[in-house]
Design an enzyme around this catalytic site. Structure first.
Site, PDB file in Angstrom:
ATOM      1  N   HIS A  21       0.832  -1.205   0.000  1.00 31.43           N
ATOM      2  CA  HIS A  21       0.000   0.000   0.000  1.00 31.43           C
ATOM      3  C   HIS A  21       0.871   1.261   0.000  1.00 31.43           C
ATOM      4  O   HIS A  21       0.534   2.253  -0.634  1.00 31.43           O
ATOM      5  CB  HIS A  21      -0.945  -0.007   1.213  1.00 31.43           C
ATOM      6  N   ASP A 124      -6.102   5.376   2.509  1.00 31.95           N
ATOM      7  CA  ASP A 124      -6.238   3.947   2.265  1.00 31.95           C
ATOM      8  C   ASP A 124      -7.586   3.447   2.792  1.00 31.95           C
ATOM      9  O   ASP A 124      -8.122   3.954   3.781  1.00 31.95           O
ATOM     10  CB  ASP A 124      -5.108   3.230   3.003  1.00 31.95           C
ATOM     11  N   ALA A 354      14.197  -7.454  -3.258  1.00 33.16           N
ATOM     12  CA  ALA A 354      14.744  -7.285  -4.620  1.00 33.16           C
ATOM     13  C   ALA A 354      14.267  -5.972  -5.239  1.00 33.16           C
ATOM     14  O   ALA A 354      13.182  -5.507  -4.907  1.00 33.16           O
ATOM     15  CB  ALA A 354      14.266  -8.437  -5.492  1.00 33.16           C
ATOM     16  N   GLN A 356      12.391  -4.982  -7.634  1.00 33.84           N
ATOM     17  CA  GLN A 356      11.488  -5.723  -8.527  1.00 33.84           C
ATOM     18  C   GLN A 356      11.248  -5.050  -9.883  1.00 33.84           C
ATOM     19  O   GLN A 356      11.324  -5.696 -10.919  1.00 33.84           O
ATOM     20  CB  GLN A 356      10.151  -5.967  -7.815  1.00 33.84           C
ATOM     21  N   HIS A 371       2.624 -14.071  -6.725  1.00 34.47           N
ATOM     22  CA  HIS A 371       1.497 -14.432  -5.859  1.00 34.47           C
ATOM     23  C   HIS A 371       0.234 -13.677  -6.278  1.00 34.47           C
ATOM     24  O   HIS A 371      -0.807 -13.845  -5.673  1.00 34.47           O
ATOM     25  CB  HIS A 371       1.844 -14.137  -4.402  1.00 34.47           C
ATOM     26  N   TRP A 374      -1.726  -7.227  -6.196  1.00 33.65           N
ATOM     27  CA  TRP A 374      -2.075  -6.357  -7.317  1.00 33.65           C
ATOM     28  C   TRP A 374      -0.879  -5.574  -7.851  1.00 33.65           C
ATOM     29  O   TRP A 374      -0.705  -5.407  -9.050  1.00 33.65           O
ATOM     30  CB  TRP A 374      -3.230  -5.412  -6.964  1.00 33.65           C
ATOM     31  N   ASN A 375      -0.025  -5.067  -6.949  1.00 28.09           N
ATOM     32  CA  ASN A 375       1.107  -4.278  -7.441  1.00 28.09           C
ATOM     33  C   ASN A 375       2.023  -5.124  -8.312  1.00 28.09           C
ATOM     34  O   ASN A 375       2.441  -4.709  -9.391  1.00 28.09           O
ATOM     35  CB  ASN A 375       1.915  -3.695  -6.284  1.00 28.09           C
ATOM     36  N   SER A 376       2.328  -6.320  -7.831  1.00 30.60           N
ATOM     37  CA  SER A 376       3.223  -7.189  -8.598  1.00 30.60           C
ATOM     38  C   SER A 376       2.608  -7.523  -9.942  1.00 30.60           C
ATOM     39  O   SER A 376       3.279  -7.479 -10.983  1.00 30.60           O
ATOM     40  CB  SER A 376       3.511  -8.479  -7.828  1.00 30.60           C
TER      41      SER A 376
HETATM   42  N1  UDP Z   1       8.548  -5.673  -3.863  1.00 35.48           N
HETATM   43  C1  UDP Z   1       9.852  -5.353  -4.192  1.00 35.48           C
HETATM   44  N2  UDP Z   1      10.828  -6.244  -3.868  1.00 35.48           N
HETATM   45  C2  UDP Z   1      10.571  -7.422  -3.248  1.00 35.48           C
HETATM   46  C3  UDP Z   1       9.248  -7.742  -2.929  1.00 35.48           C
HETATM   47  C4  UDP Z   1       8.255  -6.847  -3.258  1.00 35.48           C
HETATM   48  O1  UDP Z   1      10.124  -4.282  -4.757  1.00 35.48           O
HETATM   49  O2  UDP Z   1      11.518  -8.180  -2.998  1.00 35.48           O
HETATM   50  C5  UDP Z   1       7.475  -4.689  -4.156  1.00 35.48           C
HETATM   51  C6  UDP Z   1       6.747  -5.011  -5.438  1.00 35.48           C
HETATM   52  O3  UDP Z   1       7.389  -4.399  -6.539  1.00 35.48           O
HETATM   53  C7  UDP Z   1       5.351  -4.436  -5.147  1.00 35.48           C
HETATM   54  C8  UDP Z   1       5.200  -4.558  -3.645  1.00 35.48           C
HETATM   55  O4  UDP Z   1       6.518  -4.750  -3.133  1.00 35.48           O
HETATM   56  O5  UDP Z   1       5.327  -3.067  -5.524  1.00 35.48           O
HETATM   57  C9  UDP Z   1       4.357  -5.745  -3.217  1.00 35.48           C
HETATM   58  O6  UDP Z   1       3.023  -5.459  -3.440  1.00 35.48           O
HETATM   59  P1  UDP Z   1       1.998  -6.579  -3.908  1.00 35.48           P
HETATM   60  O7  UDP Z   1       0.664  -5.925  -4.025  1.00 35.48           O
HETATM   61  O8  UDP Z   1       2.483  -7.249  -5.120  1.00 35.48           O
HETATM   62  O9  UDP Z   1       2.021  -7.682  -2.789  1.00 35.48           O
HETATM   63  P2  UDP Z   1       1.917  -7.667  -1.181  1.00 35.48           P
HETATM   64  O10 UDP Z   1       3.281  -7.479  -0.686  1.00 35.48           O
HETATM   65  O11 UDP Z   1       0.991  -6.553  -0.795  1.00 35.48           O
HETATM   66  O12 UDP Z   1       1.377  -9.022  -0.896  1.00 35.48           O
END
Ligand code: UDP
Length: 487
Positions: A21, A124, A354, A356, A371, A374-376
């Site tokens: 978030h 949020d 990482a 990402q 997984h 939504w962001n991923s």
């Molecule tokens: N992320 C990252 N590096 C990591 C793990 C996650 O940069 O090693 C970032 C990813 O790019 C995304 C966020 O963390 O922007 C994770 O959000 P997401 O909605 O995918 O999953 P959540 O962590 O909320 O389950």
């Protein structure tokens, strides 16, 4: 609303204290600031530390953006003092305390609003009190969910029409009614509170959220209209609230530095990571990462390792584990013996965090096992990369259907059940299924079809945020409306 002498909008951004978030909300605040808004992010000290470099850089570039701190009430709810983010919690009990702490943020936020008198509050969804607080001050509150209009529609149908109600078995497939696509689910893919109808702190919070949605001004979504147009229209019709798609917000990270400093501190140097990727052929590497909250048992991690090795494909695998200390040098319970040595040059493990978006944007990346947070998912789509869906919990099972059945940009790994806190001894997805999904995604005719659809979506995503694109226009319209309200 008070009439203001100045023309510049001042908008407050309040994310839930979780990477999934905070990251998009920071990006969103930066995006608004680039469009001439004075943006203020409200963060707690440890969370602010991760975002401050990026915000400082934007300020140097002339953007009016700032962070205001509120302290996180860890002690008041019985959490250790260094815990301010959902990614640090390790049990359902701690999760409950995190939500309790979230409620306690109301007064400090009200105090800041009193001091600064912003013109709008983007808060949020997990702060249902934000609508009342904003209404009291006569300013609009926009809701940020951190998910798509598609997931919100699926959730709405599940919650209102309860299509699972007369389904006896946990594994029987049912179809969600009244949606633009035929979406199938099983009860095992739903959270306990829907499946059993049990009341707990979360169900009470959800009730408050639903009420606060109605009194909010509208909803800002990190997505782009072309990705989910039917759901965007349905959502605004169903909820009767205005919706603005302003994403993918991750695209505001143009420089390597921006892509590196998102969320937590990265556990490898970007240089090492890029050098490794530069040595690989285009579309040859699978990126494997399950977000910031996922938890896997050692037996499941071992299964992932074997599935990846047996697939014969090159990969980067992000594991949410601490780095080995010198004493334990050669052995970690979750890794098959000799794994890293055997796969040297072929498989790269990142223990921790990482970069990402930097990785996904590299030409060597040919697939993303995710997984379906939504962001991923959206970052994968934006990079034009096909996906292997391994949903774990939250709205991730809905998102899996978006990947496999609606957008058709990837395959499922075969995850069958919701698992936020997995059974330590249970294997949820077998190595043979992991291997199969990896090969299916990375090689062959079907893989090419997935890749070309993903690439086309990636192009659309980039166009959406450019001048004249759908998200660009949505944001212009929102800002115009807020300015009119403000005068
Ligand atoms: N992320 C990252 N590096 C990591 C793990 C996650 O940069 O090693 C970032 C990813 O790019 C995304 C966020 O963390 O922007 C994770 O959000 P997401 O909605 O995918 O999953 P959540 O962590 O909320 O389950």
């Amino acid at each position: 609303m008070d009439s203001k002498p100045h023309n510049k909008l001042h908008i407050y951004f309040l994310p839930m204290m979780s990477h999934g978030h905070i990251i998009p909300m920071v990006d969103m605040a930066r995006l608004f600031a680039r469009r001439g808004v004075k943006a203020t992010l409200i963060l707690t000290p440890l969370n602010a530390a991760h975002a401050s470099k990026t915000i400082d850089r934007d300020r140097e570039l002339g953007m009016e953006i700032a962070i205001r701190l509120i302290s996180f009430p860890s002690a008041e709810v019985g959490l250790p003092k260094d815990i301010e983010n959902h990614s640090s919690i390790t049990s359902p009990e701690m999760s409950q305390k995190m939500y309790k702490a979230t409620e306690l943020l109301q007064q400090p936020v009200e105090n800041l609003l009193e001091e600064d008198s912003p013109d709008c509050l983007v808060a949020d969804v997990f702060f249902p009190w934000a609508s009342d607080v904003a209404n009291k001050r006569g300013i609009p509150r926009l809701v940020f969910y951190g998910t798509s209009a598609y997931a919100l529609c699926v959730y709405h149908v599940l919650n209102q029409q309860k299509p699972y109600k007369n389904i006896e078995s946990d594994s029987e497939v049912f179809v969600l009614p009244n949606l633009p696509n035929k979406i199938k689910m099983t009860k095992r893919q739903l959270p306990d509170y829907l499946r059993d109808g049990t009341e707990n702190h979360l169900t009470k919070l959800i009730e408050k959220i639903t009420e606060s949605e109605v009194t909010s001004y509208g909803v800002v979504i990190n997505s782009f209209h072309e990705l989910e147009s039917a759901y965007s229209e349905l959502y605004s019709k169903v909820i009767g609230r205005k919706v603005w798609h302003v994403g993918p917000v991750s695209l505001c990270n143009r420089e390597i530095e921006d892509k590196v400093h998102r969320g937590s501190k990265i556990s490898i140097s970007e240089h090492e990571c890029l050098t490794w990727l530069d040595s690989k052929k285009p579309n040859s590497v699978l990126y494997v990462c399950f977000g910031s909250l996922s938890y896997f048992s050692n037996v499941q991690l071992l299964e992932i390792a074997m599935g990846l090795e047996n697939s014969g494909r090159e990969f980067i695998w992000v594991v949410r584990k601490e780095k080995k200390t010198n004493e334990e040098e050669d052995w970690e319970e979750w890794l098959p013996e000799g794994f890293e040595k055997r796969l040297e040059g072929k498989g790269f493990i990142i223990r921790g965090w990482a970069p990402q978006v930097l990785i996904l944007d590299h030409a060597a990346i040919g697939g993303f096992m995710t997984h379906c947070g939504w962001n991923s998912m959206l970052e994968g789509v934006t990079a034009g990369v096909p996906l292997i869906a391994w949903p774990l919990f939250a709205e991730q099972f809905y998102n899996e259907k978006l990947v496999t059945d609606i957008l058709r940009i990837g395959v499922g790994v075969g995850a069958q059940e919701w698992c936020r806190w997995p059974d330590e001894s249970k294997i949820y997805v077998q190595r043979k299924d992991i291997e199969k999904a990896v090969v299916q995604l990375m090689v062959g005719e079907e893989a090419e079809e997935h890749r070309s659809r993903a690439r086309a979506l990636g192009e659309m995503a980039k166009k959406a945020v450019q001048k004249g694109g759908s998200s660009y226009n949505y944001l212009s319209a929102l800002l115009e409306e807020l300015k009119l309200n403000n005068n």
